[in-house]
Design a protein around this motif. Structure first.
Motif, PDB file in Angstrom:
ATOM      1  N   SER A   1      19.186   5.219  -4.550  1.00  0.00           N
ATOM      2  CA  SER A   1      20.030   5.744  -3.475  1.00  0.00           C
ATOM      3  C   SER A   1      20.703   7.057  -3.826  1.00  0.00           C
ATOM      4  O   SER A   1      21.087   7.814  -2.928  1.00  0.00           O
ATOM      5  CB  SER A   1      21.098   4.708  -3.095  1.00  0.00           C
TER       6      SER A   1
ATOM      7  N   THR B   1      20.931   0.590  -4.633  1.00  0.00           N
ATOM      8  CA  THR B   1      22.160   1.136  -5.199  1.00  0.00           C
ATOM      9  C   THR B   1      22.455   0.436  -6.517  1.00  0.00           C
ATOM     10  O   THR B   1      21.746  -0.489  -6.909  1.00  0.00           O
ATOM     11  CB  THR B   1      23.331   0.996  -4.217  1.00  0.00           C
TER      12      THR B   1
ATOM     13  N   GLN C   1      30.835  -2.018  -8.670  1.00  0.00           N
ATOM     14  CA  GLN C   1      30.009  -0.869  -8.329  1.00  0.00           C
ATOM     15  C   GLN C   1      30.612   0.399  -8.934  1.00  0.00           C
ATOM     16  O   GLN C   1      31.715   0.802  -8.579  1.00  0.00           O
ATOM     17  CB  GLN C   1      29.881  -0.712  -6.814  1.00  0.00           C
TER      18      GLN C   1
ATOM     19  N   ARG D   1      26.079   4.817  -1.588  1.00  0.00           N
ATOM     20  CA  ARG D   1      26.008   3.628  -0.753  1.00  0.00           C
ATOM     21  C   ARG D   1      26.313   4.055   0.677  1.00  0.00           C
ATOM     22  O   ARG D   1      26.692   5.195   0.923  1.00  0.00           O
ATOM     23  CB  ARG D   1      26.967   2.545  -1.241  1.00  0.00           C
TER      24      ARG D   1
ATOM     25  N   THR E   1      21.529   1.354   2.839  1.00  0.00           N
ATOM     26  CA  THR E   1      21.504   0.631   1.572  1.00  0.00           C
ATOM     27  C   THR E   1      20.973  -0.782   1.793  1.00  0.00           C
ATOM     28  O   THR E   1      21.470  -1.505   2.646  1.00  0.00           O
ATOM     29  CB  THR E   1      22.915   0.555   0.959  1.00  0.00           C
TER      30      THR E   1
ATOM     31  N   THR F   1      27.964  -1.409   1.306  1.00  0.00           N
ATOM     32  CA  THR F   1      28.257  -1.117  -0.098  1.00  0.00           C
ATOM     33  C   THR F   1      27.114  -1.528  -1.019  1.00  0.00           C
ATOM     34  O   THR F   1      26.630  -0.726  -1.823  1.00  0.00           O
ATOM     35  CB  THR F   1      29.551  -1.829  -0.531  1.00  0.00           C
ATOM     36  N   THR F   2      26.679  -2.770  -0.907  1.00  0.00           N
ATOM     37  CA  THR F   2      25.592  -3.261  -1.765  1.00  0.00           C
ATOM     38  C   THR F   2      24.448  -3.853  -0.951  1.00  0.00           C
ATOM     39  O   THR F   2      23.610  -4.559  -1.498  1.00  0.00           O
ATOM     40  CB  THR F   2      26.113  -4.326  -2.747  1.00  0.00           C
TER      41      THR F   2
END
Length: 580
Positions: free
Chosen positions: A352, A372, A382, A388, A392, A476-477
């Protein structure tokens, strides 16, 4: 006795982190009376704090999501304090607006597929090479060479000024030409290491060592489109296939930087260190040299790796292509190349990026497995470098060379094959999404070796990821941490939240008959429903599948709503497309 000066190495420590409105207050130690070197990192965003009475304060603003999600400040915030080169352990703050939980009766599920959300545009860096649509008249002033590539013309000019003048002339004619943008590798730091004393701590935490009892990837070919590979590295050479160098235009894709060698080792090293699929074959494709690389080089490498180069056939095309590289700008040529490769049934995995922003291309192209980074090995968090946001899909361990969580006197980087300063085979710790992406590519190879159809590998990886942070898919993830225990026969049921406009705000996989959705907007009507996707096309509730009636909730900030959902056979009229 002479006076002695003792140098102290102080590591900052956070005892508490509290958020009231937009003000974040930090208490702890390790920043002294003048925090001029202190930086507060909140979900990768770096901010300058103020010191008042020994307490640090900083104003935090909500990021734009690029989707239908509310921009109020809520969700999971990961906070670290950096002082010089030292960083505190992360502290997590959960500031939910609304959480909804409940039950689902008669859960039935299937794999996920769908479309990603667009990313924000990034300014394009001018170069002396243009990519011009086929059939357009290429301006001659300053033009040195042209060549054809995937229905486009790659035009090289004497300098950037000449290329810019040509681009402007084409724009006046309504012709959408673009610069041949530079591509960058996606790691940030490197530390030399000895394989004999190093630890690949990430493999057990991803279930890889358990997966080796079933397969080690034999019969699968993974292309490493990168800076090349050390062709004589003892941990790699047994698994190397004849590759291609698009920098020197020869058949010797020899790495000179170590980046591609490190990436290759995480896929299929089989020696002092191990890759995720140590019996898979590696196809080295060099598209970045000492002077860098460009999108057109990457496109040529992609097509050749996939066996789609009609002028130069590849006798051993890859089933999986790993791209631990990228560009922040959009390229129509690159998007078309990636789509053609995926249409041929090749799995594309991409890093990413490492500037803490939105995912780079090609990771942000729909259908690509965008990876990511998180780090460990004790507490999963993280790192601030990890890009992100929209697009993602999944996370793997990219490491953090500024930390030593388990206090083993070795930084928490990712150990793999590499080159030493003299260009000889060696080992090193690196950090970055470059290190996370090949872990996913290697695990994808394990799935293929077990008989998982290539068209379902992406869905299987995402549906079996270990959920991190806010429940369900998040920016985010993605779906969470990749898990090598994934199998092809484990369907899922999805619960969806819709806003008043009927847009999907977020969605989550159910756990048995239970579900939970987090980070929903407060004091606004939200519809909650559940559905299944038994044919794997990314739509829930098509005719013959199952769909619940929606339950409407309007819940205040900080409260928990409840919805009990009943699945029934659907007629297809209420089917929903899940975002990719």
């Amino acid at each position: 006795m002479k006076d002695q000066t003792v140098m102290l190495d102080v590591v900052p420590e956070l005892s508490t982190a509290t958020l009231e409105g937009s003000t974040l207050t930090l208490r702890g130690r390790g920043w002294g009376d003048q925090p001029k070197d202190a930086v507060v990192e909140v979900n990768g965003q770096r901010l300058s704090p103020e010191l008042k009475g020994g307490v640090l304060t900083v104003t935090v603003s909500a990021p734009a999501t690029g989707s239908s999600m509310a921009t109020d400040l809520y969700g999971v915030l990961t906070v670290r304090l950096l002082v010089g080169e030292r960083a505190s352990e992360p502290v997590t703050i959960r500031k939910e607006a609304v959480t909804v939980s409940g039950t689902i009766k008669r859960p039935v599920g299937a794999a996920l597929n769908g479309q990603s959300q667009p990313t924000s545009p990034v300014p394009v860096r001018p170069t002396a090479v243009l990519i011009v649509p086929k059939g357009a008249s290429v301006p001659a002033a300053g033009l040195t060479t042209t060549r054809s590539l995937l229905g486009h013309q790659v035009a090289t000019y004497t300098d950037v000024e000449a290329a810019t003048n040509a681009l402007n002339a084409l724009a006046q004619q309504g012709i959408p030409a673009e610069y041949d943008q530079p591509i960058l590798v996606q790691d940030t730091q490197r530390i030399s290491a000895q394989a004999a004393t190093g630890v690949q701590w990430h493999w057990p935490r991803l279930g890889v060592t358990d997966a080796w009892t079933r397969t080690k990837g034999k019969g699968i070919t993974v292309a490493v489109v990168d800076t090349g590979v050390a062709l004589n590295h003892p941990d790699l050479k047994a698994n190397l296939l004849p590759g291609r160098d698009f920098v020197e235009n020869d058949r010797e894709p020899q790495d000179v930087s170590g980046h591609g060698t490190h990436v290759a080792g995480l896929i299929a090293a089989n020696g002092q260190v191990q890759g995720a699929a140590p019996e898979a074959k590696l196809l080295p494709v060099r598209v970045i040299g000492s002077q860098g690389g460009t999108v057109s080089d990457l496109v040529r490498g992609l097509l050749w790796a996939a066996g789609l180069d009609s002028e130069e056939p590849n006798p051993t095309p890859a089933q999986i292509i790993n791209l631990s590289l990228g560009t922040p700008g959009y390229s129509e040529l690159l998007a078309q190349a990636v789509e053609r490769v995926m249409d041929a049934g090749v799995i594309v995995v991409a890093a990413s990026g490492n500037d803490g922003g939105l995912p780079y291309a090609p990771a942000n192209i729909p259908g690509v497995i965008s990876v990511t980074s998180v780090s460990g090995p004790v507490t999963t968090y993280q790192p601030g470098y990890a890009n992100r946001g929209p697009g993602t899909r999944i996370a793997a361990y990219g490491g953090d060379l500024n930390a030593d969580q388990d206090s083993n006197k070795e930084r928490d980087g990712i150990l793999s094959t590499d080159l030493d300063a003299g260009g000889k085979p060696a080992y090193a710790l690196r950090q970055g999404t470059s290190m996370a992406s090949p872990q996913v590519a290697g695990i994808a190879a394990l799935l293929l070796a077990q008989g998982t159809p290539s068209r379902t590998v992406k869905a299987v990886l995402e549906s079996h990821a270990t959920d991190l942070g806010v429940p369900g898919m998040d920016l985010t993830t993605g779906w969470g941490l990749v898990n090598a225990s994934a199998t092809q026969n484990d369907p899922q049921t999805y619960v969806v939240a819709l806003n008043a406009a009927g847009q999907i705000i977020t969605y989550s996989r159910s756990t048995g008959a239970q579900f939970a959705l987090g980070s929903l907007p407060p004091a606004a009507p939200v519809q909650i429903l559940a559905g299944t996707d038994t044919d794997g096309d990314g739509r829930i509730g098509e005719a013959g599948e199952l769909l619940s009636a929606p339950v409407t909730l309007n819940t205040a900030r900080g409260q928990t709503g409840r919805a009990d959902l009943q699945l029934e056979p659907a007629d297809g009229k209420g089917a929903l497309l899940l975002p990719r």
